[in-house]
Design an enzyme around this catalytic site. Structure first.
Site, PDB file in Angstrom:
ATOM      1  N   ASP A 136      -0.050  -3.520   4.787  1.00 46.20           N
ATOM      2  CA  ASP A 136       0.873  -4.508   4.386  1.00 46.20           C
ATOM      3  C   ASP A 136       2.040  -4.794   5.542  1.00 46.20           C
ATOM      4  O   ASP A 136       2.893  -5.750   5.407  1.00 46.20           O
ATOM      5  CB  ASP A 136       1.881  -3.869   3.001  1.00 46.20           C
ATOM      6  CG  ASP A 136       1.445  -4.701   1.876  1.00 46.20           C
ATOM      7  OD1 ASP A 136       0.348  -5.549   2.152  1.00 46.20           O
ATOM      8  OD2 ASP A 136       1.874  -4.491   0.908  1.00 46.20           O
ATOM      9  N   ASP A 462       2.831   3.154 -10.282  1.00 53.62           N
ATOM     10  CA  ASP A 462       1.951   4.125 -10.998  1.00 53.62           C
ATOM     11  C   ASP A 462       2.443   4.372 -12.466  1.00 53.62           C
ATOM     12  O   ASP A 462       1.315   4.551 -13.206  1.00 53.62           O
ATOM     13  CB  ASP A 462       1.962   5.214 -10.004  1.00 53.62           C
ATOM     14  CG  ASP A 462       3.560   5.678  -9.699  1.00 53.62           C
ATOM     15  OD1 ASP A 462       4.463   5.127 -10.195  1.00 53.62           O
ATOM     16  OD2 ASP A 462       3.572   6.604  -8.786  1.00 53.62           O
TER      17      ASP A 462
END
Length: 746
Positions: A136, A462
């Site tokens: 990223d 998550d």
């Protein structure tokens, strides 16, 4: 063939853990808390504000402990038999492996490289594996490091398989300078050769960190003149196997998704969705493993252990994902920052296993692709009965609107939802489709991030994604093989630990106040009631800091106002809080000792719970409040990764570190407040309030206990450098403490 071995050669067994003593202690503490509430309620009219505030805080603590009792009530654990896997399933399923990195400075490339090398050499057929790396940061350094690592992998993979190496991350395998003592001269020569090649690799990466070499200009051309937050998609196929050979290296693909300034990229969740789509058009394995860049494979059998839980007729319609615990290497002795999570995973995660399964922890997790695509468990059961529905619609009608306009992706999604195996594809032929699905505008008008893939809306994607899987009726499994499956590095300083805790508290609170909270998931979907309570415990970490902060301040307030919030020593009711204090501490100490930790580790975790609640968690809650008010948005903070070992800086490894962050202001303020209160008591400078009954020994004890909990802050007042609290923080804290004292005297 599967049924032929189903009884004599099982893939796994499930065991209920015996916990009679633990249950008794948990219930005893809950009974004592309820007894204290009843006593306070009946004596409320005879006491003032401190008594009322204590009653409110203790009501929350009682509810919170009830959630803990629910989680820990029926723990289970699993034992897998990977040696039976190929006997029952000779044609093993394909697995796509995802590694995410976001900053080559905070997450050094050599750490990422070691994680990838350990993945490329797991004990699993290489032609069944593909490794995808999401960068990223769009860093040429990361890409260059992967290219060099791929060259080393062609030596490392055969070496590990030839000599059955167990620790397959090179930096751990070559830890220390001693040569092997084996008399096998061939092994010794190979060992020295591989070690020299690894040292050359690390040297190249270190030199590239200073200045990326120009001899790969053609390969690095795509990285020239790009900005970190403004660049096109870059996908590079670094390794591609053409034929099946024993020492083959799995596919390796580098991905840096497109980013534009005005397009939200959704941090790690967005990166995971791009990895899912790109791998879908390239290899489309039915199972996906995701790991953080610092979590290397510590057990070569890790994929086989997971497959024991994921393959088979029963688990196909039951288990959505398999989670491995987070275990840390070279952690500071006695866990001084309370972030190694040993006891939490031992008792809380295994307890959840007895309900609907462990939460998803964001790394070290094997996912079923069709579950990530949003398949409900009942739809999987329908498919097993030869139905072809998906969320009540025919597959052909539902897919384009949900997954986007890529024909290649739609085809692969259809194959995955029907339970077909990954297809052997020429990766180079899929590059155009891969770039299309990695563009920043691809998700517009689709269900990515809302109904399928990793779910957006929280910095702890998550937990949210795992809850959405449980909401659809799926279960999960926590596997704890020996040796541990993965190992990573825990934050090694005060600022890093606080940043991680703040991000967790922020994300958890975002979920709690959002449309995807567990209460709605239970009322409208398939999340079990007890699992809803378990998620409420996880998601209220941030909110828990509010009553805890009030309760921590109470002793100092009572000393300064010559009042009390605990029963006096001469009252029989004093034995209730004493019993709670003693029982709780002995109970938690027992848990730490049973997991092999020391008394010092127990104390460190106990005091760090107070410190994080009064600092990082408070800031996390206020960050969400500012977001709800439209004043500011939440930001995903990358945690600093450190590969140093215990031998590095051993004299200071357990000393608390600080920086100029405002997150340390509340803790410093609390310490000053308690010091001022104790000094006022010593000098008899209290200002009694009307109706007060005088401060008792209980309040003094609690205030002294808080000073002990914030002892690192007390030492930080007199230290310098990174071990000292910055003067700006002290000035702010002193002003706040003075304001509190003035409030108490009015």
């Amino acid at each position: 063939m599967a049924s032929e071995f189903s009884d004599s050669q099982p893939l796994y067994e499930k065991f209920a853990c015996k916990n009679i003593i633990q249950r008794a202690l948990d219930v005893t503490i809950l009974f004592l808390l309820v007894s204290l509430l009843v006593y306070r309620l009946f004596s409320l009219k005879n006491h003032g504000f401190p008594w009322l505030l204590a009653f409110v805080c203790e009501s929350w603590f009682t509810f919170y402990w009830g959630l803990v009792v629910n989680i820990k009530w029926s723990p289970v654990e699993y034992k897998t038999y990977p040696e039976n896997l190929e006997k029952r399933f000779p044609d093993l399923p394909n697995v796509d492996m995802f590694v995410t990195t976001a900053d080559p400075v905070l997450e050094p490339s050599i750490i990422t490289v070691n994680t990838i090398l350990s993945l490329l050499v797991v004990d699993y057929p290489a032609d069944k594996l593909a490794c995808y790396v999401s960068d990223d940061a769009c860093s040429p350094l990361t890409y260059y490091s992967l290219v060099e690592a791929s060259k080393f992998a062609k030596l490392w993979v055969p070496f590990c398989k030839k000599y059955k190496v167990q620790v397959r991350a090179p930096f751990r395998y070559f830890l220390g300078d001693s040569e092997p003592l084996s008399a096998d001269s061939e092994f010794k020569q190979d060992w020295l050769k591989i070690k020299a090649q690894y040292e050359l690799l690390t040297h190249k990466i270190e030199e590239a960190r200073k200045s990326v070499p120009c001899d790969l200009t053609s390969e690095l051309a795509a990285f020239y003149n790009v900005e970190r937050q403004n660049h096109p998609t870059i996908i590079k196929i670094i390794l591609e196997h053409k034929e099946v050979v024993s020492d083959e290296v799995p596919n390796l693909v580098y991905i840096s998704r497109e980013k534009r300034p005005k397009q939200p990229h959704h941090y790690k969740a967005g990166a995971m969705n791009v990895l899912t789509r790109v791998s879908g058009v390239m290899t489309n394995a039915p199972f996906m493993l995701n790991v953080d860049c610092d979590m290397f494979v510590n057990n070569p059998q890790v994929v086989r252990h997971a497959m024991c839980q994921l393959v088979g007729s029963k688990t196909e319609t039951e288990t959505g994902f398999v989670q491995y615990p987070q275990v840390f290497y070279d952690g500071s002795r006695d866990d001084p920052y309370g972030n190694q999570l040993v006891v939490l995973q031992q008792y809380i995660c295994r307890g959840m296993g007895g309900i609907q399964g462990s939460i998803y922890m964001g790394t070290g997790c094997f996912h079923r692709r069709k579950v990530i695509y949003g398949l409900w468990r009942e739809d999987a059961e329908n498919k097993a009965r030869n139905h072809t529905s998906f969320e009540g619609k025919l597959l052909d009608d539902a897919l384009p609107k949900k997954f986007g306009k890529s024909n290649e992706l739609i085809s692969s999604v259809g194959q995955a939802l029907k339970g077909n195996k990954g297809f052997p594809n020429n990766l180079s032929n899929s590059l155009e489709a891969a770039c299309q699905v990695a563009s920043c505008s691809y998700e517009s008008g689709t269900s990515w991030g809302t109904k399928c893939g990793w779910i957006y809306g929280s910095t702890v994607e998550d937990v949210l994604t795992g809850m959405m899987i449980h909401k659809k009726g799926w279960r999960s499994t926590l596997l704890t093989p020996e040796p541990p499956a993965f190992m990573g590095c825990a934050p090694s300083g005060g600022p890093e630990a606080m940043a991680q805790q703040k991000r967790w508290a922020t994300g958890q609170t975002e979920i709690l106040v959002g449309k995807n909270n567990p209460i709605l998931a239970t009322l409208t979907a398939k999340l079990q009631f007890r699992m809803c309570l378990a998620y409420l415990w996880v998601l209220t970490w941030g909110l828990h800091s509010l009553p805890e902060l009030c309760y921590v301040v109470l002793p100092a307030y009572c000393i300064l106002t010559d009042s009390h919030f605990l029963p006096k020593v001469e009252e029989p009711a004093i034995w209730i809080p004493i019993a709670i204090f003693v029982t709780f501490n002995l109970h938690t100490l027992r848990e730490y000792l049973k997991t092999g930790l020391s008394i010092r580790a127990w104390w460190n975790n106990l005091r760090m719970a107070r410190i994080t609640a009064a600092s990082a968690h408070i800031f996390g809650v206020f960050t969400v409040i500012l977001k709800l008010l439209g004043i500011a948005d939440t930001v995903f903070e990358v945690t600093q990764k450190d590969q140093s070992s215990d031998s590095d800086d051993t004299g200071h490894v357990t000393k608390f570190t600080f920086n100029g962050s405002a997150v340390f202001v509340p803790g410093t303020t609390l310490l000053l407040v308690h010091l001022i209160a104790l000094l006022a008591l010593l000098l008899r400078l209290q200002s009694p309030v009307h109706g007060a009954h005088g401060v008792g020994i209980g309040e003094v004890f609690c205030s002294l206990l808080m000073v002990l909990c914030f002892w690192p802050f007390l030492k930080g007042l007199f230290e310098r450098g990174k071990y000292g609290i910055p003067s700006s923080t002290i000035v702010k804290s002193a002003a706040l403490a003075s304001a509190f004292v003035l409030f108490c005297r009015t």
